[in-house]
Write an enzyme that holds these catalytic residues in place. Structure first.
Site, mmCIF file in Angstrom:
data_model
loop_
_atom_site.group_PDB
_atom_site.id
_atom_site.type_symbol
_atom_site.label_atom_id
_atom_site.label_comp_id
_atom_site.label_asym_id
_atom_site.label_seq_id
_atom_site.Cartn_x
_atom_site.Cartn_y
_atom_site.Cartn_z
ATOM 1 N N ASP A 7 62.907 54.251 11.277
ATOM 2 C CA ASP A 7 64.327 53.917 11.640
ATOM 3 C C ASP A 7 65.165 55.015 12.342
ATOM 4 O O ASP A 7 64.849 55.956 12.189
ATOM 5 C CB ASP A 7 64.905 53.476 10.330
ATOM 6 C CG ASP A 7 66.179 52.626 10.426
ATOM 7 O OD1 ASP A 7 66.451 52.061 11.561
ATOM 8 O OD2 ASP A 7 66.848 52.478 9.457
ATOM 9 N N GLY A 60 68.188 53.919 17.562
ATOM 10 C CA GLY A 60 69.405 53.457 18.031
ATOM 11 C C GLY A 60 70.318 54.695 18.011
ATOM 12 O O GLY A 60 70.963 55.479 18.932
ATOM 13 N N ARG A 61 70.361 55.226 16.810
ATOM 14 C CA ARG A 61 71.330 56.344 16.464
ATOM 15 C C ARG A 61 71.003 57.680 17.217
ATOM 16 O O ARG A 61 71.853 58.376 17.516
ATOM 17 C CB ARG A 61 71.373 56.599 14.823
ATOM 18 C CG ARG A 61 72.375 55.690 14.230
ATOM 19 C CD ARG A 61 72.345 55.610 12.625
ATOM 20 N NE ARG A 61 70.995 54.823 12.544
ATOM 21 C CZ ARG A 61 70.467 54.961 11.308
ATOM 22 N NH1 ARG A 61 70.778 55.613 10.140
ATOM 23 N NH2 ARG A 61 69.415 54.143 11.061
ATOM 24 N N ARG A 88 70.913 52.666 23.554
ATOM 25 C CA ARG A 88 70.020 52.596 22.528
ATOM 26 C C ARG A 88 68.403 52.461 22.811
ATOM 27 O O ARG A 88 67.413 53.070 22.201
ATOM 28 C CB ARG A 88 70.190 51.246 21.578
ATOM 29 C CG ARG A 88 71.520 51.151 20.820
ATOM 30 C CD ARG A 88 71.756 50.002 20.157
ATOM 31 N NE ARG A 88 70.720 49.525 19.310
ATOM 32 C CZ ARG A 88 70.351 49.938 17.965
ATOM 33 N NH1 ARG A 88 71.338 50.816 17.464
ATOM 34 N NH2 ARG A 88 69.441 49.624 17.125
ATOM 35 N N ASN A 129 65.088 41.374 13.273
ATOM 36 C CA ASN A 129 65.551 42.209 14.630
ATOM 37 C C ASN A 129 65.719 41.089 15.892
ATOM 38 O O ASN A 129 66.069 41.589 16.865
ATOM 39 C CB ASN A 129 64.476 43.207 14.858
ATOM 40 C CG ASN A 129 64.401 44.353 13.929
ATOM 41 O OD1 ASN A 129 63.399 44.959 13.716
ATOM 42 N ND2 ASN A 129 65.492 44.842 13.246
ATOM 43 N N SER A 170 64.331 46.683 3.635
ATOM 44 C CA SER A 170 64.660 45.875 4.732
ATOM 45 C C SER A 170 63.317 44.845 4.744
ATOM 46 O O SER A 170 63.135 44.717 5.875
ATOM 47 C CB SER A 170 64.771 46.672 6.203
ATOM 48 O OG SER A 170 65.939 47.387 5.780
ATOM 49 N N GLU A 189 54.910 55.100 -3.967
ATOM 50 C CA GLU A 189 55.991 56.354 -4.080
ATOM 51 C C GLU A 189 56.932 56.197 -3.026
ATOM 52 O O GLU A 189 56.433 55.896 -1.740
ATOM 53 C CB GLU A 189 55.272 57.547 -3.928
ATOM 54 C CG GLU A 189 54.291 57.872 -5.295
ATOM 55 C CD GLU A 189 55.208 57.944 -6.499
ATOM 56 O OE1 GLU A 189 56.461 58.403 -6.373
ATOM 57 O OE2 GLU A 189 54.531 57.579 -7.680
#
Ligand code: IPE
Ligand code: IPE
Ligand code: MG
Length: 239
Positions: A13, A16-17, A26, A61, A189, A200
């Site tokens: 993940d 985009g950021r 993005r 998505n 998600s 874990e």
């Protein structure tokens, strides 16, 4: 000390950021993210991880802007074409989980081609979760089992955990030992709900395009220090 995890799963993940931080679109984050995939797949194989499962595209998505979805699909096809030889060279077997039939035909074709060509490989099993949603996976399993009960193929009393596992997309995968999520988000998600029952969890703020083999090693070292009790007491484990 735990030994190396057998099955590592990653929620990749933050693409985009990562791009936004550079003032870029993005999609640039996605192409840089594809490079991290290559590095991490090879590093995991070198670390003797037996199963690596990567969340590449979720059922949710599809709700992103059409342009981004199209680029992600194109990137998938080009990455599969580009990485195919490296998978062979590294003795890696490719598999895929998810509702694959609703992926664009080009993606399906390329995917099936690489799966077929790597199926005899005996090294790490690399599973791509594509158009994957764990709740949908469970719904599909329940439907298939209900159908078998209706047709007297299975009796309801015989339904147990293994019946459910056998009907999941993930039926050929062992339980996840270590689940990594990049980008600082601390949520699942809708990834692998069944198989992460005792995983874990490892969350890192590093965005996926910045995630390197050294970051993977840190996660593995962190995993090695944890005590997995599976419901028992600490004292029982040291007996
Ligand atoms: C992960 O990065 C890649 C996919 C979900 C396909 P994102 O695209 O979710 O990046 P952020 O979370 O918006 O930064
Ligand atoms: C999860 O990331 C899916 C993938 C990494 C492919 P998202 O970015 O889609 O998840 P949310 O929306 O932040 O929960
Ligand atoms: Mg995201």
């Amino acid at each position: 000390m735990n030994k190396q995890p057998k099955h590592v799963a990653i929620i990749m993940d933050g693409n985009g950021r990562w791009a936004k931080k550079q003032g870029k679109k993005r999609v640039l984050g996605h192409s840089k993210g594809a490079k991290s995939v290559r590095e991490i797949v090879e590093a995991a194989a070198r670390e003797q991880i037996e199963f690596l499962t990567l969340f590449a595209f979720s059922t949710d998505n599809w709700n992103r802007p059409k342009e981004e979805v199209n680029i992600l699909m194109k990137l998938l096809v080009s990455s599969l074409k580009k990485e195919f030889k490296r998978l062979i060279d590294n003795n890696i077997r490719l598999c895929a989980i998810g509702h694959l039939k609703s992926l664009p035909v080009l993606v399906q074709e390329e995917l099936l081609f690489v799966i077929e060509k790597t199926k005899e490989n005996t090294g790490m099993v690399l599973t791509l979760a594509l158009n994957y949603g764990a709740k949908e996976e469970i719904v599909e399993a329940v439907k298939a089992i209900a159908d078998k009960v209706k047709n007297s193929i299975i009796s309801p009393e015989k339904v147990d955990e293994s019946t459910i596992i056998e009907h999941l997309y993930t039926r050929n995968l062992p339980p996840v030992d270590l689940l990594i999520r990049t980008s600082g988000e601390e949520r699942i998600s809708n990834f692998l709900l069944w198989h992460i029952a005792y995983a874990e969890l490892y969350f890192t703020k590093t965005l996926w395009p910045d995630f390197t083999k050294e970051d993977l090693q840190l996660a593995l070292i962190n995993y090695g220090k944890r005590e997995r009790r599976f419901g028992k007491t600490s004292e029982q484990l040291t007996l």
